[in-house]
Scaffold this active site. Structure first.
Site, mmCIF file in Angstrom:
data_model
loop_
_atom_site.group_PDB
_atom_site.id
_atom_site.type_symbol
_atom_site.label_atom_id
_atom_site.label_comp_id
_atom_site.label_asym_id
_atom_site.label_seq_id
_atom_site.Cartn_x
_atom_site.Cartn_y
_atom_site.Cartn_z
ATOM 1 N N TYR A 194 29.201 60.250 23.559
ATOM 2 C CA TYR A 194 29.964 59.869 25.166
ATOM 3 C C TYR A 194 31.483 59.618 24.700
ATOM 4 C CZ TYR A 194 30.739 57.378 29.626
ATOM 5 O OH TYR A 194 30.990 57.211 30.784
ATOM 6 N N ARG B 46 39.631 67.265 35.584
ATOM 7 C CA ARG B 46 40.081 66.010 35.234
ATOM 8 C C ARG B 46 39.204 65.342 34.235
ATOM 9 N NH1 ARG B 46 38.475 61.431 34.311
ATOM 10 N NH2 ARG B 46 38.193 60.707 36.335
ATOM 11 N N LYS C 241 26.932 62.443 30.177
ATOM 12 C CA LYS C 241 26.644 61.271 31.003
ATOM 13 C C LYS C 241 24.902 61.378 31.418
ATOM 14 C CE LYS C 241 30.646 60.008 32.803
ATOM 15 N NZ LYS C 241 31.123 58.731 33.067
ATOM 16 N N GLU D 59 31.640 64.016 38.954
ATOM 17 C CA GLU D 59 32.298 63.653 37.706
ATOM 18 C C GLU D 59 33.528 64.280 37.341
ATOM 19 O OE1 GLU D 59 30.750 61.152 35.996
ATOM 20 O OE2 GLU D 59 32.715 61.222 34.934
ATOM 21 N N ASP D 60 34.730 63.518 37.223
ATOM 22 C CA ASP D 60 35.861 64.081 36.484
ATOM 23 C C ASP D 60 36.185 65.221 37.484
ATOM 24 O OD1 ASP D 60 35.542 62.146 34.860
ATOM 25 O OD2 ASP D 60 35.457 63.441 32.980
ATOM 26 N N ASP E 250 31.163 59.160 40.398
ATOM 27 C CA ASP E 250 31.222 58.173 39.276
ATOM 28 C C ASP E 250 32.748 57.532 38.950
ATOM 29 O OD1 ASP E 250 29.923 56.974 37.115
ATOM 30 O OD2 ASP E 250 30.763 58.422 35.664
ATOM 31 N N ASP E 251 33.747 58.382 39.057
ATOM 32 C CA ASP E 251 34.837 57.804 38.623
ATOM 33 C C ASP E 251 35.524 57.046 39.843
ATOM 34 O OD1 ASP E 251 35.255 59.431 36.018
ATOM 35 O OD2 ASP E 251 35.021 61.050 37.687
ATOM 36 N N ASN F 1 40.548 56.636 29.261
ATOM 37 C CA ASN F 1 39.664 57.308 28.149
ATOM 38 C C ASN F 1 40.171 58.670 27.936
ATOM 39 O OD1 ASN F 1 37.665 55.402 28.215
ATOM 40 N ND2 ASN F 1 36.849 56.259 30.142
HETATM 41 N N1 LIG Z 1 36.743 53.282 31.890
HETATM 42 C C1 LIG Z 1 36.010 53.927 32.960
HETATM 43 O O1 LIG Z 1 34.767 53.550 33.205
HETATM 44 C C2 LIG Z 1 36.924 54.958 33.329
HETATM 45 C C3 LIG Z 1 38.147 55.507 33.078
HETATM 46 N N2 LIG Z 1 38.577 56.337 33.845
HETATM 47 C C4 LIG Z 1 39.822 56.881 32.990
HETATM 48 O O2 LIG Z 1 41.042 56.570 33.906
HETATM 49 C C5 LIG Z 1 41.949 57.528 33.967
HETATM 50 C C6 LIG Z 1 42.414 58.210 35.277
HETATM 51 O O3 LIG Z 1 41.336 58.649 36.039
HETATM 52 P P1 LIG Z 1 41.475 58.980 37.527
HETATM 53 O O4 LIG Z 1 41.953 57.723 38.311
HETATM 54 O O5 LIG Z 1 39.996 59.567 37.889
HETATM 55 O O6 LIG Z 1 42.450 60.122 37.282
HETATM 56 P P2 LIG Z 1 43.491 60.566 38.659
HETATM 57 O O7 LIG Z 1 44.337 61.908 38.112
HETATM 58 O O8 LIG Z 1 42.770 60.532 39.719
HETATM 59 O O9 LIG Z 1 44.491 59.238 38.576
HETATM 60 C C7 LIG Z 1 45.638 59.010 37.717
HETATM 61 C C8 LIG Z 1 46.918 58.366 38.334
HETATM 62 O O10 LIG Z 1 47.582 58.056 37.582
HETATM 63 C C9 LIG Z 1 48.860 58.582 37.855
HETATM 64 N N3 LIG Z 1 49.941 58.617 36.839
HETATM 65 C C10 LIG Z 1 50.140 59.505 35.658
HETATM 66 N N4 LIG Z 1 51.038 59.111 34.683
HETATM 67 C C11 LIG Z 1 51.487 58.037 35.261
HETATM 68 C C12 LIG Z 1 52.558 57.013 34.595
HETATM 69 N N5 LIG Z 1 53.476 57.468 33.843
HETATM 70 N N6 LIG Z 1 52.493 55.899 35.562
HETATM 71 C C13 LIG Z 1 51.816 55.566 36.363
HETATM 72 N N7 LIG Z 1 50.910 56.366 37.027
HETATM 73 C C14 LIG Z 1 50.602 57.660 36.273
HETATM 74 C C15 LIG Z 1 48.683 59.966 38.193
HETATM 75 O O11 LIG Z 1 49.693 60.387 38.967
HETATM 76 P P3 LIG Z 1 50.009 61.989 39.153
HETATM 77 O O12 LIG Z 1 48.720 62.376 39.880
HETATM 78 O O13 LIG Z 1 51.342 62.121 39.576
HETATM 79 O O14 LIG Z 1 49.900 62.505 37.689
HETATM 80 C C16 LIG Z 1 47.457 59.679 39.211
HETATM 81 O O15 LIG Z 1 47.997 59.123 40.559
HETATM 82 C C17 LIG Z 1 41.600 58.731 33.170
HETATM 83 O O16 LIG Z 1 41.990 58.381 31.705
HETATM 84 C C18 LIG Z 1 40.009 58.389 32.921
HETATM 85 O O17 LIG Z 1 39.340 58.593 31.658
HETATM 86 C C19 LIG Z 1 38.295 56.994 34.797
HETATM 87 C C20 LIG Z 1 37.073 56.727 35.319
HETATM 88 C C21 LIG Z 1 36.198 55.600 34.629
HETATM 89 C C1 LIG Z 2 34.243 56.990 31.714
HETATM 90 C C2 LIG Z 2 34.721 58.064 32.778
HETATM 91 O O1 LIG Z 2 34.099 58.632 33.740
HETATM 92 C C3 LIG Z 2 36.208 58.904 32.518
HETATM 93 O O2 LIG Z 2 36.640 58.376 31.780
HETATM 94 O O3 LIG Z 2 36.295 59.718 33.501
HETATM 95 MG MG LIG Z 3 34.583 60.393 34.668
#
Ligand SMILES: NC(=O)C1=CN([C@@H]2O[C@H](COP(=O)(O)OP(=O)(O)OC[C@H]3O[C@@H](n4cnc5c(N)ncnc54)[C@H](OP(=O)(O)O)[C@@H]3O)[C@@H](O)[C@H]2O)C=CC1
Ligand SMILES: CC(=O)C(=O)O
Ligand SMILES: [Mg+2]
Length: 561
Positions: free
Chosen positions: A102, A154, A172, A243-244, A266-267, A414
């Protein structure tokens, strides 16, 4: 085939065909009786091993692999050869092997998916083949109960990986089985190949996906609709985990389909669940309650906005008005603090804006940055879900520590290459005061003669239990309240509630136990809401136990029908 839950399994396969089937293959553990009955004599070394002996031998092979990606390749190939042995091994070494199957290592596996591809697993549905989806689903001759689907746009914080996204679906589902006890032959990873905008992949002669830029939205939603309707025809009761998916599709797809089939993202929802639970535990550890907190996010995307809405629901459940709760949330995106005069916001971001009139006099140049929010609004917690490394700078972290006795700092992006700050830096910059959780696993940090454990705030604490509860109860939808009870159950399991030096989330050796508790809470809530048939509590507990598969060998018998 075959019922993998019963003690013996009847199969029409024999000889090499049987050894090629990872769900039935036992390798050297086939007994002499089985070898005779199933035409295996001579195809295996003469000694018959137990599962325990096989695990010891496999572990030896695992540890000598010199790099994490080689360890990943080894485990994936074991999974494709003998699933029982794979899960028995992973369960015995969960803490050590989780980061390999993972996050973080699965990220590299997705990036190098085409180079590493060896054997078929899961289902690839490409846009040009969209008129054959029914036939493709029919190619899986068995019942399927849990599907993880991605379009690869993504993947973790690594962007568009095209069909390489299959790696995360496989990862997953491995956890659904290793942690949630879902029988592996009831699971199916699916990749919807909509093309890719990743130039490197498009130019890579080895790329195994459809070599085409991503399709536009009209085609995209039509393709997704074809997929969903075919899925409903083939496995109408299956649980579907999105997912993603990228920010522009994740929420619209969830909203479109969550009342039509048993599905969740999931996200958005899994991450919201685990993060809200971790935050509740952190608030308690800091002598507060979640409704006392103000929380700033870096990244107003699927994960960030999903977490924010879950926190708001919890705050409202504890007596705040919706407006009061929203005032406590600060979403900082690429262009700074999200406010109601900003252009181009997505509908789910618009609900999380601050009034421009309230912040226009802030002493901040241009849009208010995270540093400005910390300086002026002094949030108790910051949550990083930007997918961008290093954005929780030393100055930001030191200011959090100046504002609060125990600042709450969750860099959740991540894999590790994308994390907003490393735990060891956060501990150093806050002199050990911070309450930390990360998305990927980290070793405890040694600082001033003390070891600081780092909680892995990852949706792995939610989706296996949610899935087990849904399957055991026969729930047909996943409601917000089912997620709320998962949050409350996980928060109560935090070891930090009883020991200030313990991590905010249970250790991995407790995760199966917590997963069972979450499954029961989710199943009961589904019954309460009329989403699952009502049963006695003891029946429900029994159903959860019965649904749990464990990696043990069953007697394999020749089927003559
Ligand atoms: N710990 C966990 O269980 C999980 C962790 N994550 C992690 O969270 C991260 C984001 O996932 P997710 O929300 O789905 O992705 P998204 O793409 O939906 O969201 C990311 C957001 O961050 C913004 N962003 C990019 N660069 C910057 C910056 N420099 N300053 C501020 N904001 C910024 C993006 O803007 P723009 O669209 O303009 O690029 C977007 O709105 C990933 O790395 C993922 O691995 C996600 C799910 C689970
Ligand atoms: C953990 C997870 O689902 C992610 O980083 O997208
Ligand atoms: Mg994910």
């Amino acid at each position: 085939m075959t019922d993998l839950d019963s003690n013996s399994i009847h199969t029409g396969l024999s000889g090499r065909m049987l050894l090629e089937n990872p769900l039935l293959n036992k390798g050297t553990a086939f007994t002499f009786e089985e070898r005779s009955e199933l035409d295996l004599h001579g195809l295996l070394p003469p000694r018959v091993e137990t599962l325990e002996e096989q695990c010891r031998r496999a572990y030896k092979s695992f540890v000598i692999k010199p790099t994490p990606i080689l360890k990943h390749i080894y485990l994936r190939s074991l999974q494709d050869t003998n699933e029982t042995l794979f899960y028995a091994l992973v369960q015995r070494h969960l803490q050590e092997m989780l980061p390999i199957i993972y996050t973080p290592v699965v990220g590299q596996a997705c990036q190098r998916y085409s180079d590493l591809y060896r054997r078929p697993r899961g289902l690839y549905i490409s846009f040009p083949e969209r008129d054959q989806i029914d036939a493709m689903l029919a190619n899986f001759k068995r019942n399927i109960e849990v599907i993880v689907v991605t379009d690869g746009e993504r993947i973790l914080g690594l962007g568009d990986q095209g069909i390489g996204g299959m790696g995360i679906c496989i990862g997953k589902l491995s956890l659904y089985s290793a942690v949630g006890g879902i029988t592996p032959n009831l699971t199916l990873p699916i990749t919807l190949d909509c093309g890719t905008n990743n130039k490197k992949l498009l130019e890579d002669p080895n790329y195994l996906g459809w070599r085409h830029e991503r399709i536009g939205d009209d085609d995209y939603y039509e393709f997704l609709e074809l997929f969903i309707q075919a899925l409903k025809r083939r496995w109408p009761n299956a649980l579907l985990q999105f997912e993603d998916f990228a920010i522009n599709h994740a929420t619209p797809l969830l909203e479109k389909y969550r009342d039509e089939l048993c599905t969740f993202n999931d996200d958005i929802q899994g991450t919201a669940g685990v993060t809200a639970a971790t935050l509740m535990a952190a608030a308690k550890a800091a002598g507060k309650s979640i409704e006392d907190l103000s929380v700033a996010f870096l990244g107003a995307g699927s994960a960030g906005c999903g977490i924010a809405e879950q926190i708001i629901r919890l705050m409202v459940g504890r007596g705040l008005s919706d407006e009061e709760a929203r005032q406590r949330i600060y979403m900082v995106d690429r262009d700074g603090l999200v406010h109601d005069q900003m252009e181009g916001l997505r509908p789910f971001q618009q609900k999380l804006t601050h009034r421009f009139a309230d912040i226009e006099n802030w002493p901040a140049e241009g849009g208010a940055s995270l540093a400005d929010v910390i300086r002026i609004a002094k949030p108790d917690a910051i949550i990083g879900v930007s997918g961008q490394p290093g954005l929780f700078t030393q100055e930001i972290i030191e200011n959090m520590a100046a504002n609060h006795e125990q600042p709450i700092i969750f860099p959740l992006s991540n894999p590790i290459s994308q994390v907003e700050a490393l735990p060891e830096d956060i501990i150093k910059w806050t002199n050990g005061k911070a309450l930390i959780a990360t998305g990927s696993p980290f070793e405890p940090v040694q600082f001033n003669d003390r070891a600081y454990p780092i909680a892995q705030c990852n949706n792995i604490y939610i989706f296996p239990g949610l899935g087990l509860g849904v399957l055991a109860s026969g729930a047909n939808r996943i409601s917000d309240k089912m997620l709320n009870v998962a949050v409350e159950t996980l928060a109560l399991a935090s070891p930090a509630l009883v020991n200030r030096e313990a991590p905010l989330l249970p250790l991995m050796d407790r995760i199966q136990h917590v997963t069972n508790d979450i499954a029961l809470a989710v199943a009961l809530q589904a019954q309460k809401e009329g989403l699952a048939p009502v049963t006695e509590l003891t029946d429900l507990e029994q159903k959860i136990r019965a649904k749990r598969w464990s990696p043990e060998y069953r007697r394999i018998r020749m089927s003559f029908c």
